[in-house]
Design a protein around this motif. Structure first.
Motif, PDB file in Angstrom:
ATOM      1  N   TYR A  24     -74.225 -68.361   4.922  1.00 18.93           N
ATOM      2  CA  TYR A  24     -75.322 -68.698   4.013  1.00 18.93           C
ATOM      3  C   TYR A  24     -76.495 -67.721   4.175  1.00 18.93           C
ATOM      4  N   ARG A  25     -76.888 -67.472   5.416  1.00 16.91           N
ATOM      5  CA  ARG A  25     -78.014 -66.569   5.655  1.00 16.91           C
ATOM      6  C   ARG A  25     -77.727 -65.172   5.089  1.00 16.91           C
ATOM      7  N   ARG A  26     -76.505 -64.717   5.307  1.00 22.36           N
ATOM      8  CA  ARG A  26     -76.146 -63.384   4.838  1.00 22.36           C
ATOM      9  C   ARG A  26     -76.220 -63.289   3.312  1.00 22.36           C
ATOM     10  N   LEU A  27     -75.664 -64.295   2.640  1.00 19.50           N
ATOM     11  CA  LEU A  27     -75.643 -64.263   1.173  1.00 19.50           C
ATOM     12  C   LEU A  27     -77.027 -64.512   0.585  1.00 19.50           C
ATOM     13  N   ALA A  28     -77.771 -65.448   1.198  1.00 14.13           N
ATOM     14  CA  ALA A  28     -79.113 -65.739   0.682  1.00 14.13           C
ATOM     15  C   ALA A  28     -80.023 -64.528   0.796  1.00 14.13           C
ATOM     16  N   LYS A  29     -79.881 -63.801   1.886  1.00 14.56           N
ATOM     17  CA  LYS A  29     -80.693 -62.592   2.051  1.00 14.56           C
ATOM     18  C   LYS A  29     -80.309 -61.530   1.028  1.00 14.56           C
ATOM     19  N   ARG A  30     -79.002 -61.423   0.742  1.00 15.09           N
ATOM     20  CA  ARG A  30     -78.523 -60.412  -0.196  1.00 15.09           C
ATOM     21  C   ARG A  30     -79.011 -60.680  -1.610  1.00 15.09           C
ATOM     22  N   TYR A  31     -78.994 -61.961  -2.025  1.00 11.46           N
ATOM     23  CA  TYR A  31     -79.293 -62.287  -3.423  1.00 11.46           C
ATOM     24  C   TYR A  31     -80.688 -62.868  -3.623  1.00 11.46           C
ATOM     25  N   HIS A  32     -81.559 -62.828  -2.614  1.00  9.67           N
ATOM     26  CA  HIS A  32     -82.871 -63.451  -2.741  1.00  9.67           C
ATOM     27  C   HIS A  32     -83.660 -62.822  -3.895  1.00  9.67           C
ATOM     28  N   PRO A  33     -84.322 -63.643  -4.729  1.00 14.10           N
ATOM     29  CA  PRO A  33     -85.056 -63.115  -5.887  1.00 14.10           C
ATOM     30  C   PRO A  33     -86.126 -62.101  -5.534  1.00 14.10           C
ATOM     31  N   ASP A  34     -86.710 -62.190  -4.336  1.00 16.93           N
ATOM     32  CA  ASP A  34     -87.764 -61.248  -3.963  1.00 16.93           C
ATOM     33  C   ASP A  34     -87.254 -59.815  -3.905  1.00 16.93           C
ATOM     34  N   THR A  35     -85.961 -59.655  -3.610  1.00 18.98           N
ATOM     35  CA  THR A  35     -85.390 -58.305  -3.527  1.00 18.98           C
ATOM     36  C   THR A  35     -84.492 -57.983  -4.717  1.00 18.98           C
ATOM     37  N   ASN A  36     -84.389 -58.918  -5.677  1.00 21.79           N
ATOM     38  CA  ASN A  36     -83.551 -58.710  -6.865  1.00 21.79           C
ATOM     39  C   ASN A  36     -84.282 -59.193  -8.113  1.00 21.79           C
ATOM     40  N   ALA A  37     -85.547 -58.808  -8.210  1.00 25.88           N
ATOM     41  CA  ALA A  37     -86.386 -59.335  -9.297  1.00 25.88           C
ATOM     42  C   ALA A  37     -85.855 -58.979 -10.683  1.00 25.88           C
ATOM     43  N   ASP A  38     -85.173 -57.852 -10.798  1.00 30.75           N
ATOM     44  CA  ASP A  38     -84.696 -57.392 -12.109  1.00 30.75           C
ATOM     45  C   ASP A  38     -83.212 -57.653 -12.320  1.00 30.75           C
ATOM     46  N   PRO A  40     -80.842 -60.693 -13.042  1.00 29.60           N
ATOM     47  CA  PRO A  40     -80.623 -62.133 -13.295  1.00 29.60           C
ATOM     48  C   PRO A  40     -79.348 -62.649 -12.641  1.00 29.60           C
ATOM     49  N   LYS A  41     -78.318 -61.815 -12.574  1.00 32.63           N
ATOM     50  CA  LYS A  41     -77.063 -62.270 -11.975  1.00 32.63           C
ATOM     51  C   LYS A  41     -77.238 -62.553 -10.489  1.00 32.63           C
ATOM     52  N   ALA A  42     -78.043 -61.731  -9.837  1.00 33.44           N
ATOM     53  CA  ALA A  42     -78.297 -61.967  -8.416  1.00 33.44           C
ATOM     54  C   ALA A  42     -79.053 -63.275  -8.226  1.00 33.44           C
ATOM     55  N   GLN A  43     -79.990 -63.562  -9.129  1.00 35.06           N
ATOM     56  CA  GLN A  43     -80.738 -64.806  -9.024  1.00 35.06           C
ATOM     57  C   GLN A  43     -79.831 -66.011  -9.252  1.00 35.06           C
ATOM     58  N   GLU A  44     -78.901 -65.871 -10.185  1.00 37.16           N
ATOM     59  CA  GLU A  44     -77.945 -66.959 -10.417  1.00 37.16           C
ATOM     60  C   GLU A  44     -77.043 -67.149  -9.194  1.00 37.16           C
ATOM     61  N   ARG A  45     -76.647 -66.030  -8.615  1.00 33.44           N
ATOM     62  CA  ARG A  45     -75.808 -66.108  -7.409  1.00 33.44           C
ATOM     63  C   ARG A  45     -76.583 -66.749  -6.256  1.00 33.44           C
ATOM     64  N   PHE A  46     -77.858 -66.416  -6.157  1.00 26.68           N
ATOM     65  CA  PHE A  46     -78.726 -67.003  -5.130  1.00 26.68           C
ATOM     66  C   PHE A  46     -78.794 -68.520  -5.288  1.00 26.68           C
ATOM     67  N   ALA A  47     -78.935 -68.963  -6.538  1.00 21.99           N
ATOM     68  CA  ALA A  47     -78.983 -70.396  -6.802  1.00 21.99           C
ATOM     69  C   ALA A  47     -77.658 -71.053  -6.442  1.00 21.99           C
ATOM     70  N   GLU A  48     -76.564 -70.369  -6.750  1.00 24.88           N
ATOM     71  CA  GLU A  48     -75.244 -70.916  -6.443  1.00 24.88           C
ATOM     72  C   GLU A  48     -75.040 -71.023  -4.932  1.00 24.88           C
ATOM     73  N   VAL A  49     -75.482 -70.029  -4.193  1.00 24.71           N
ATOM     74  CA  VAL A  49     -75.361 -70.044  -2.728  1.00 24.71           C
ATOM     75  C   VAL A  49     -76.173 -71.191  -2.139  1.00 24.71           C
ATOM     76  N   ASN A  50     -77.393 -71.384  -2.654  1.00 23.50           N
ATOM     77  CA  ASN A  50     -78.231 -72.495  -2.183  1.00 23.50           C
ATOM     78  C   ASN A  50     -77.571 -73.833  -2.454  1.00 23.50           C
ATOM     79  N   GLY A  51     -77.013 -73.958  -3.672  1.00 24.24           N
ATOM     80  CA  GLY A  51     -76.359 -75.215  -4.032  1.00 24.24           C
ATOM     81  C   GLY A  51     -75.161 -75.512  -3.150  1.00 24.24           C
TER      82      GLY A  51
END
Length: 339
Positions: A24-38, A40-51
């Motif tokens: 979880y930590r590895r994926l959340a860090k990879r797809y976190h919105p702060d580092t993938n602001a532009d 949208p797919k990364a943000q969706e992936r981030f949400a999926e990882v959190n869920g």
């Protein structure tokens, strides 16, 4: 419907809690919105990882999911017991028995979930202890909403106090008696790749911990970093043993030095020193060298306790043996108590 949470995190169903947390930590860090602001797919992936982590990262929810009681969205699965009467104006869950823990709140249906009756949006939340989920629903709104937005929040986001502190980093550090005696700082390499110079406390004991503030894991949510916690292990020394702040040393000496007295060299943690062996010293006699031990909690240093051990050569000359026989006849003595 959300994907299987184990698949999302890339772990097996038999994965341990630490393996799940690490993934979880590895994926959340990879797809976190702060580092993938532009992205949208990364943000969706981030949400999926959190869920996914909300399901399998929680012991109770993981058990419920594995038993098939809830789905990948965290919603209860229903296998029967429905009684007619839900209707467009009734309660769609009125016919299900055995679940007393439903709560519902007005407004804000999650990710396009249709409310019952006339299209009115309602949020349904099941809690295993039968208590109301209103607080959780409010917390979701405070943290940015549910699945219809950038993702289910789990302590992430910039609002509502969502920033969490990074995890602590635990490190076992093995030190030598020379390290404890030295006034220099100890250089420690952390698993994060960072190298720090650490001052060892005077009188340090095995398993004593040293906390380095802010040198642990970085926060994934913009919060402060965790701490690095060093646990000390003290390595055995080949010639010295430790007694608090004192050091003990067994020092072999010759028979003639013990009998006649002599100046001999003795090792310390910082070099060698000359010590005086008094004439007529017996094996087992202990000499105290003050201040040559380890730093003490009370200040200053302990002592070095040197125990003399008379060491005879492997091959004794005949004249020496003849002298010992004569001595035994003419000058007998008893070193042990009778009996």
């Amino acid at each position: 419907m959300a994907r299987d949470p184990y698949t999302v995190l890339g772990v097996s169903k038999s994965a341990s809690e630490s393996e799940i947390k690490s993934a979880y930590r590895r994926l959340a860090k990879r797809y976190h919105p702060d580092t993938n602001a532009d992205d949208p797919k990364a943000q969706e992936r981030f949400a999926e990882v959190n869920g996914a982590y909300e399901i399998v990262g929680d012991k109770d929810k993981r058990k419920q999911f594995d038993r098939g009681e809830i789905d990948a969205d965290g919603h209860p699965r229903f296998t029967g017991g429905y009684q007619p009467g839900g209707g467009s104006g009734g309660d769609p869950f009125a016919g299900f028995g055995g679940f007393s823990g439903f709560s519902r709140g007005a407004g804000g249906a999650r990710g396009g979930e249709a409310g019952a009756g006339g299209g009115a949006n309602r949020t349904w939340r099941f809690t295993s202890d039968g208590t109301s989920g209103v607080d959780e629903i409010l917390r979701e709104f405070m943290n940015g909403g549910g699945r219809g937005g950038t993702g289910r929040q789990s302590g992430f986001g910039s609002g509502g106090g969502g920033s969490e502190r990074g995890a602590d980093l635990e490190v076992v550090v093995t030190v030598t008696l020379e390290d404890l005696a030295s006034e220099d700082k100890l250089r420690v390499s952390l698993p994060t790749g960072r190298t720090v110079d650490v001052t060892l406390p005077a009188g340090a004991e095995p398993d004593q911990q040293i906390r380095l503030r802010g040198l642990g894991h970085e926060s994934l949510t913009g919060g402060p970093a965790g701490d690095a916690i060093l646990t000390l292990r003290i390595a055995a020394h080949p010639i010295f043993t430790r007694d608090g702040a004192n050091l003990k040393l067994d020092l072999p000496v010759t028979l003639y030095d013990a009998a006649l007295g002599a100046k001999v060299r003795a090792p310390t943690l910082t070099g060698s020193v000359n010590i005086t062996v008094p004439p007529g010293s017996s094996s087992g006699k202990t000499l105290r060298l003050r201040g040559l031990g380890l730093p003490s909690k009370a200040g200053g240093k302990g002592d070095l306790l040197v125990t003399l051990l008379i060491d005879l050569p492997r091959e004794l000359p005949d004249d020496f043996l003849d002298m010992m026989r004569e001595w035994r006849e003419d000058h007998p003595y008893q070193p042990r108590s009778p009996g």
